[in-house]
Design an enzyme around this catalytic site. Structure first.
Site, mmCIF file in Angstrom:
data_model
loop_
_atom_site.group_PDB
_atom_site.id
_atom_site.type_symbol
_atom_site.label_atom_id
_atom_site.label_comp_id
_atom_site.label_asym_id
_atom_site.label_seq_id
_atom_site.Cartn_x
_atom_site.Cartn_y
_atom_site.Cartn_z
ATOM 1 N N PHE A 116 45.297 36.902 50.529
ATOM 2 C CA PHE A 116 45.044 37.284 52.183
ATOM 3 C C PHE A 116 44.309 36.347 53.018
ATOM 4 O O PHE A 116 44.369 36.309 54.386
ATOM 5 C CB PHE A 116 46.433 37.956 53.385
ATOM 6 C CG PHE A 116 47.574 38.608 52.391
ATOM 7 C CD1 PHE A 116 48.295 37.773 51.832
ATOM 8 C CD2 PHE A 116 47.131 39.755 51.677
ATOM 9 C CE1 PHE A 116 49.594 37.590 51.431
ATOM 10 C CE2 PHE A 116 48.893 40.219 51.159
ATOM 11 C CZ PHE A 116 50.225 39.076 50.927
ATOM 12 N N ASP B 10 36.164 52.343 50.594
ATOM 13 C CA ASP B 10 36.326 50.942 49.933
ATOM 14 C C ASP B 10 34.757 51.036 49.298
ATOM 15 O O ASP B 10 34.914 49.618 49.031
ATOM 16 C CB ASP B 10 37.027 49.266 50.654
ATOM 17 C CG ASP B 10 37.457 48.454 49.084
ATOM 18 O OD1 ASP B 10 37.890 49.382 48.146
ATOM 19 O OD2 ASP B 10 37.973 47.732 49.276
ATOM 20 N N LYS C 63 33.003 50.020 46.294
ATOM 21 C CA LYS C 63 32.842 50.183 46.157
ATOM 22 C C LYS C 63 31.821 49.308 45.036
ATOM 23 O O LYS C 63 31.004 48.237 45.657
ATOM 24 C CB LYS C 63 34.658 49.781 45.324
ATOM 25 C CG LYS C 63 34.871 48.128 45.710
ATOM 26 C CD LYS C 63 35.838 48.119 45.142
ATOM 27 C CE LYS C 63 36.257 46.446 45.780
ATOM 28 N NZ LYS C 63 37.971 46.195 45.926
ATOM 29 N N ASN D 239 31.381 46.053 47.007
ATOM 30 C CA ASN D 239 31.486 45.794 48.106
ATOM 31 C C ASN D 239 29.921 46.069 48.725
ATOM 32 O O ASN D 239 29.588 45.933 49.558
ATOM 33 C CB ASN D 239 32.024 46.414 49.281
ATOM 34 C CG ASN D 239 33.648 46.077 49.044
ATOM 35 O OD1 ASN D 239 34.045 44.294 49.115
ATOM 36 N ND2 ASN D 239 34.612 46.651 49.571
#
Length: 478
Positions: free
Chosen positions: A24, A139, A141, A144
């Site tokens: 999104f 998050d 990982k 990122n």
């Protein structure tokens, strides 16, 4: 509630090429018109209604913006401005153009532990800054961890994507199922309370991959990956870790710990000898030689495998969408298992409620019979009381009527008595007058006349007394 500029971002920035996108969100390069400086514009699609599944709900966007506005650190991406229109919220972010760290390392022929340590140290510095503010990234990982500029010997690391980040509040329990399965901590998989410790597990996974090119828990399926995580099922395969120091392995072991309270904190990780030794990680006999070089072939294979998991057109956009779908499927699967457990629990609760209801129904039935009997007795007593009340009312009325008759007879007797008294009084007066007249005519004051007068008076009084008494007695014998 966060407030954003209700202006067209295009009025202040020239929007350029697309840099990437998610489910999104779309990230585009942009140039600020007033300064000429380049930034990245992240267009986040807003969810138009609570019932819709398309777009990001406003609360999540506001949380990400709120966290980004709190942070300012060399190893964390910086928020410059925020705009909002009817369909999107636009985050103007620091432009990070060096690509992913692992893509950069995969292009190198070899990697020394000292270089690996320098990159991990930068990651730890950024996470330490977040954790001092009680912010968990949730998050962390490979994708990122970006580079500000890859055209320098030791590029500068930037941590990006704070869409899942949360502020951890003392005394407030926070649970969620999110993140990428390969990197998530066991407490996320098990839907347990979450805290800053989840980031430390992810750092352990990233370090393992960086040093070996292999993922410690990655299975053939998502379910297998999650099972490996909850079981903490991994090892240091000699094929991958033959050139890796024991200090590096110890660093990873102390991060990949299931019990959160036993896992290294960010401060403890920064003090670990592998991070602080600065080139002292090799065995003493190796220190006089060149630093051991870790082959990057496996790392290159790992990055290629990640990118080959993308749909056929091999675009970053579709890879991100695919990852999002996998994450959504994980959440749905976890939700289904939770529903099964909830159904079993609900069935037990229903059976318990039915048993309680049956017991209560029997008790109420017994109480109802007793109440019905008592009510019947009360109705009988009430009717009996009403009958007595009616009889008493009739007796009172009869007694009242009798008293009325007696009162009227007494009034009548009183009238008769008064009339008789007046009549006798008149007769007596007449007799006295006769006697006086007779006395005066005879002139005998002491003789026969006086005696006659006395006898007449006594006879008259006796007559009056007798007549009055008999009349009254006759009246009372009604």
């Amino acid at each position: 509630m966060e407030t954003f500029k209700q202006q067209k971002v295009e009025d202040f920035y020239d929007i350029g090429e697309e840099l990437g996108s998610g489910q999104f969100a779309i990230v585009k390069k942009c140039r600020e018109k007033s300064t000429g400086l380049e930034y990245a514009a992240k267009f986040i699609k807003k969810r138009q209604s609570r019932a819709s599944r398309r777009g990001v709900c406003r609360e999540e966007i506001e949380r990400e913006v709120s966290i980004l506005r709190q942070v300012l650190h060399p190893n964390i991406i910086t928020l410059h401005d925020v705009y909002e229109n009817r369909t999107d919220v636009v985050l103007i972010l620091e432009l990070v153009s060096g690509g992913e760290l692992f893509d950069f390392l995969a292009q190198k022929e070899s990697l020394s532990e000292e270089e690996a340590t320098s990159f991990i140290k930068q990651i730890l510095d950024g996470v330490n800054y977040l954790h001092t503010k009680k912010i968990a990234h949730f998050d962390l990982k490979v994708k990122n961890i970006m580079l500000l500029d890859k055209n320098i010997p030791i590029p500068h690391i930037k941590l990006i994507d704070f869409g899942l980040a949360h502020e951890i509040e003392d005394g407030v329990e926070f649970k969620n199922i999110f993140g990428t399965p390969e990197f998530v901590a066991p407490e996320i998989v098990n839907y347990e309370p979450l805290g800053l410790e989840a980031d430390m597990w992810s750092i352990g996974v990233i370090t393992y991959i960086l040093l070996s090119g292999a993922s410690p828990f990655l299975g053939d399926t998502k379910q297998e990956t999650l099972a490996n995580i909850t079981a903490v099922s991994y090892d240091f395969d000699e094929e991958f870790f033959s050139q890796t120091s024991e200090l590096a392995k110890d660093f990873i072991r102390k991060l990949l710990v299931k019990e959160t309270r036993k896992r290294l904190t960010i401060q403890e990780a920064l003090r670990h000898p592998w991070i602080t030794s600065e080139g002292e990680v090799r065995a003493p006999e190796q220190r006089k030689t060149q630093p051991t070089q870790l082959k990057t072939k496996r790392l290159r294979e790992y990055t290629l495998k990640c990118h080959s998991s993308m749909p056929p057109n091999n675009t970053y956009v579709n890879f991100e969408r695919f990852a999002r779908v996998v994450e959504d499927m994980a959440q749905v699967d976890q939700g289904c298992r939770a529903l099964v457990g909830a159904r079993d629990t609900l069935q037990d609760d229903v059976e318990t409620l039915v048993s309680i209801f049956n017991e209560k129904e029997a008790w109420y039935r017994e109480e109802n019979e007793s109440a019905r009997h008592n009510l019947s007795q009360l109705r009988y007593e009430f009717r009996k009381l009403e009958s007595l009340k009616k009889l008493l009312r009739e007796d009172i009325q009869a007694t009242g009527a009798s008293f009325g008759g007696v009162a009227r007879k007494l009034d009548h007797l009183h009238t008769q008595f008064e009339a008789l008294r007046q009549e006798l009084s008149a007769d007596l007066q007449w007799m006295q007058e006769v006697m006086i007249s007779f006395h005066l005519e005879s002139g005998d004051t002491d003789g026969l006349g006086a005696m006659f007068h006395q006898d007449a008076s006594d006879s008259l009084s006796e007559l009056l007394s007798r007549s009055h008494t008999e009349e009254v007695l006759a009246s009372l014998k009604l």
